[in-house]
Design a protein around this motif. Structure first.
Motif, PDB file in Angstrom:
ATOM      1  N   MET A 218       0.800  -1.249   0.045  1.00  0.00           N
ATOM      2  CA  MET A 218       0.435   0.127  -0.191  1.00  0.00           C
ATOM      3  C   MET A 218       0.587   1.582   0.078  1.00  0.00           C
ATOM      4  N   VAL A 219       2.165   1.468   0.728  1.00  0.00           N
ATOM      5  CA  VAL A 219       2.640   2.140   0.688  1.00  0.00           C
ATOM      6  C   VAL A 219       3.493   2.199  -0.573  1.00  0.00           C
ATOM      7  N   LYS A 220       4.030   1.226  -0.979  1.00  0.00           N
ATOM      8  CA  LYS A 220       4.184   1.625  -2.595  1.00  0.00           C
ATOM      9  C   LYS A 220       3.373   2.293  -3.883  1.00  0.00           C
ATOM     10  N   GLU A 221       2.044   1.765  -3.222  1.00  0.00           N
ATOM     11  CA  GLU A 221       0.836   2.663  -3.990  1.00  0.00           C
ATOM     12  C   GLU A 221       1.001   4.040  -4.602  1.00  0.00           C
ATOM     13  N   ARG A 222       1.090   3.724  -2.470  1.00  0.00           N
ATOM     14  CA  ARG A 222       0.451   5.965  -1.988  1.00  0.00           C
ATOM     15  C   ARG A 222       2.089   6.534  -3.167  1.00  0.00           C
ATOM     16  N   VAL A 223       3.282   6.147  -3.025  1.00  0.00           N
ATOM     17  CA  VAL A 223       4.779   6.405  -3.710  1.00  0.00           C
ATOM     18  C   VAL A 223       4.495   6.978  -4.823  1.00  0.00           C
ATOM     19  N   ARG A 224       3.281   5.631  -5.632  1.00  0.00           N
ATOM     20  CA  ARG A 224       3.314   5.745  -7.149  1.00  0.00           C
ATOM     21  C   ARG A 224       2.216   6.964  -7.191  1.00  0.00           C
ATOM     22  N   GLU A 225       1.106   6.836  -5.949  1.00  0.00           N
ATOM     23  CA  GLU A 225       0.252   8.144  -6.587  1.00  0.00           C
ATOM     24  C   GLU A 225       1.040   9.698  -6.177  1.00  0.00           C
ATOM     25  N   ALA A 226       1.742   9.598  -5.808  1.00  0.00           N
ATOM     26  CA  ALA A 226       2.789  10.846  -5.309  1.00  0.00           C
ATOM     27  C   ALA A 226       3.910  11.651  -6.270  1.00  0.00           C
ATOM     28  N   ASP A 227       4.551  10.191  -7.593  1.00  0.00           N
ATOM     29  CA  ASP A 227       4.946  10.153  -8.078  1.00  0.00           C
ATOM     30  C   ASP A 227       4.498  10.849  -8.924  1.00  0.00           C
ATOM     31  N   ALA A 228       3.007  10.304  -9.205  1.00  0.00           N
ATOM     32  CA  ALA A 228       2.223  10.988 -11.407  1.00  0.00           C
ATOM     33  C   ALA A 228       1.781  12.094 -10.566  1.00  0.00           C
ATOM     34  N   GLN A 229       1.427  12.472  -8.991  1.00  0.00           N
ATOM     35  CA  GLN A 229       1.171  14.399  -9.029  1.00  0.00           C
ATOM     36  C   GLN A 229       2.537  15.096  -9.049  1.00  0.00           C
ATOM     37  N   GLY A 230       3.301  14.868  -8.894  1.00  0.00           N
ATOM     38  CA  GLY A 230       4.835  15.178  -9.004  1.00  0.00           C
ATOM     39  C   GLY A 230       5.010  15.786 -10.428  1.00  0.00           C
ATOM     40  N   ASN A 231       4.908  14.232 -11.612  1.00  0.00           N
ATOM     41  CA  ASN A 231       4.737  14.103 -12.920  1.00  0.00           C
ATOM     42  C   ASN A 231       3.837  15.664 -13.332  1.00  0.00           C
ATOM     43  N   GLY A 232       2.628  15.419 -12.721  1.00  0.00           N
ATOM     44  CA  GLY A 232       1.445  16.475 -13.685  1.00  0.00           C
ATOM     45  C   GLY A 232       2.011  17.743 -13.682  1.00  0.00           C
ATOM     46  N   SER A 233       2.243  18.541 -11.788  1.00  0.00           N
ATOM     47  CA  SER A 233       3.158  19.242 -11.684  1.00  0.00           C
ATOM     48  C   SER A 233       4.518  20.079 -12.262  1.00  0.00           C
ATOM     49  N   GLY A 234       5.138  18.578 -12.528  1.00  0.00           N
ATOM     50  CA  GLY A 234       6.740  19.253 -13.578  1.00  0.00           C
ATOM     51  C   GLY A 234       7.415  19.293 -12.269  1.00  0.00           C
ATOM     52  N   SER A 235       6.715  18.935 -10.839  1.00  0.00           N
ATOM     53  CA  SER A 235       8.421  19.496  -9.678  1.00  0.00           C
ATOM     54  C   SER A 235       8.523  17.882  -8.831  1.00  0.00           C
ATOM     55  N   VAL A 236       9.948  18.236  -8.704  1.00  0.00           N
ATOM     56  CA  VAL A 236       9.798  16.529  -8.027  1.00  0.00           C
ATOM     57  C   VAL A 236       9.368  16.573  -6.947  1.00  0.00           C
ATOM     58  N   THR A 237       8.243  15.564  -6.903  1.00  0.00           N
ATOM     59  CA  THR A 237       7.792  15.002  -5.300  1.00  0.00           C
ATOM     60  C   THR A 237       8.208  14.379  -4.020  1.00  0.00           C
ATOM     61  N   THR A 238       7.409  14.997  -2.747  1.00  0.00           N
ATOM     62  CA  THR A 238       8.468  14.296  -1.853  1.00  0.00           C
ATOM     63  C   THR A 238       7.555  13.955  -0.937  1.00  0.00           C
ATOM     64  N   SER A 239       7.664  12.074  -1.074  1.00  0.00           N
ATOM     65  CA  SER A 239       6.962  11.493  -0.014  1.00  0.00           C
ATOM     66  C   SER A 239       7.121  11.166   1.441  1.00  0.00           C
ATOM     67  N   ALA A 240       6.592  11.205   2.490  1.00  0.00           N
ATOM     68  CA  ALA A 240       6.985  11.144   4.070  1.00  0.00           C
ATOM     69  C   ALA A 240       6.184  10.278   4.035  1.00  0.00           C
ATOM     70  N   VAL A 241       6.996   9.114   4.792  1.00  0.00           N
ATOM     71  CA  VAL A 241       6.872   8.444   4.887  1.00  0.00           C
ATOM     72  C   VAL A 241       6.448   7.920   7.025  1.00  0.00           C
ATOM     73  N   LYS A 242       5.630   8.300   7.655  1.00  0.00           N
ATOM     74  CA  LYS A 242       5.175   7.841   8.936  1.00  0.00           C
ATOM     75  C   LYS A 242       5.160   6.379   9.042  1.00  0.00           C
ATOM     76  N   CYS A 243       6.079   5.001   9.312  1.00  0.00           N
ATOM     77  CA  CYS A 243       6.710   4.463   9.829  1.00  0.00           C
ATOM     78  C   CYS A 243       5.763   3.859  10.829  1.00  0.00           C
ATOM     79  N   LEU A 244       5.126   2.483  10.625  1.00  0.00           N
ATOM     80  CA  LEU A 244       4.241   1.709  12.332  1.00  0.00           C
ATOM     81  C   LEU A 244       5.741   2.095  13.486  1.00  0.00           C
ATOM     82  N   GLN A 245       5.239   1.733  14.606  1.00  0.00           N
ATOM     83  CA  GLN A 245       5.661   1.935  15.825  1.00  0.00           C
ATOM     84  C   GLN A 245       6.671   0.500  15.828  1.00  0.00           C
TER      85      GLN A 245
END
Length: 245
Positions: A218-245
């Motif tokens: 699921m995290v990988k799918e969200r990262v791909r979403e972030a990548d797609a949003q970055g491509n759409g805006s023409g900017s480099v996308t940063t994904s901040a993953v808040k991990c399980l404790q």
């Protein structure tokens, strides 16, 4: 901190400052300043060296240099030990001596040179993992990064989402732990499930072997979403993953 170039001044600048200092102390000497690519540098390979200046703290390092020289068939260096100069203005949490470590501590939060892009890394997405125990500040840092434009992925929330009916871990977990973990509405009762696994390493591993790969997917799918949003805006996308404790 010594291996992050962004947190120390560029080598050329540090070498120039060192040369200026040495020439002010003794202008009649000739100085050859070289970068060190390993803990020993040319001290263990240069046959023309005769002396090594050490401090009371680094004498053991000088002795290690001499052992290496003997292994390389070179004569030992004379070790000249100097006393460390005390820092009268050091704080309670800093070393008593004049120390570059204390200086770096005072410079925490200061970027001394711009980050260098690693050509081996892809331009997007750039993923930052946030980990730590309860109260360590994961949520606060994730919120700050979100305000700065990061696509925030909360692995804690994904950890809940995998259990919902239709979620990727729902059927495997029910099959593994039985219908007694279900509420009347068909949702998984996490308290009942927790009672089955916590304190039982074998059962806990059985659960995590099911759930963690699903969360990672699921995290990988969200990262791909972030990548797609970055491509759409023409900017480099940063994904901040808040991990399980």
């Amino acid at each position: 901190d010594k291996v992050l170039p962004e947190l120390i001044e560029p080598y050329e600048l540090r070498a120039a400052k060192l040369r200026e200092f040495l020439e002010e102390v003794q202008p009649s000497l000739c100085y050859d300043i070289v970068p060190l690519a390993d803990p020993f540098g040319p001290a263990v390979t240069d046959p023309d060296l005769q002396c090594l200046v050490v401090s009371e703290e680094t004498r053991r390092g000088g002795e290690a240099v001499n052992r290496k020289r003997l292994e390389n068939g070179l004569p030992e260096l004379a070790l000249y030990e100097i006393q460390l100069v005390k820092d009268p203005e050091h704080s309670q949490n800093e070393e008593e001596k004049i120390s570059s470590s204390s200086l770096r501590q005072r410079l925490l939060g200061t970027l001394l040179q711009p980050p260098r892009r690693d050509p081996a890394l892809p331009l997007r997405p750039y993923v930052i993992g946030l980990t730590g125990g309860t109260g360590s500040g994961k949520s606060s840092v994730a919120k700050i990064l979100g305000h700065l434009g990061a696509f925030v992925i909360d692995a804690d929330k994904l950890g809940h989402a995998v259990y919902v009916p239709g979620g990727p871990a729902y059927e495997p977990v029910v099959a593994a732990f039985g219908a007694e973990i279900l509420n009347r509405d068909g949702t998984i009762n996490r308290k009942v499930l927790g009672a089955k696994v916590f304190g039982n390493q074998e059962q806990l591993k059985r659960l995590t072997d099911i759930v963690w790969p699903k969360i990672a997917q699921m995290v990988k799918e969200r990262v791909r979403e972030a990548d797609a949003q970055g491509n759409g805006s023409g900017s480099v996308t940063t994904s901040a993953v808040k991990c399980l404790q």
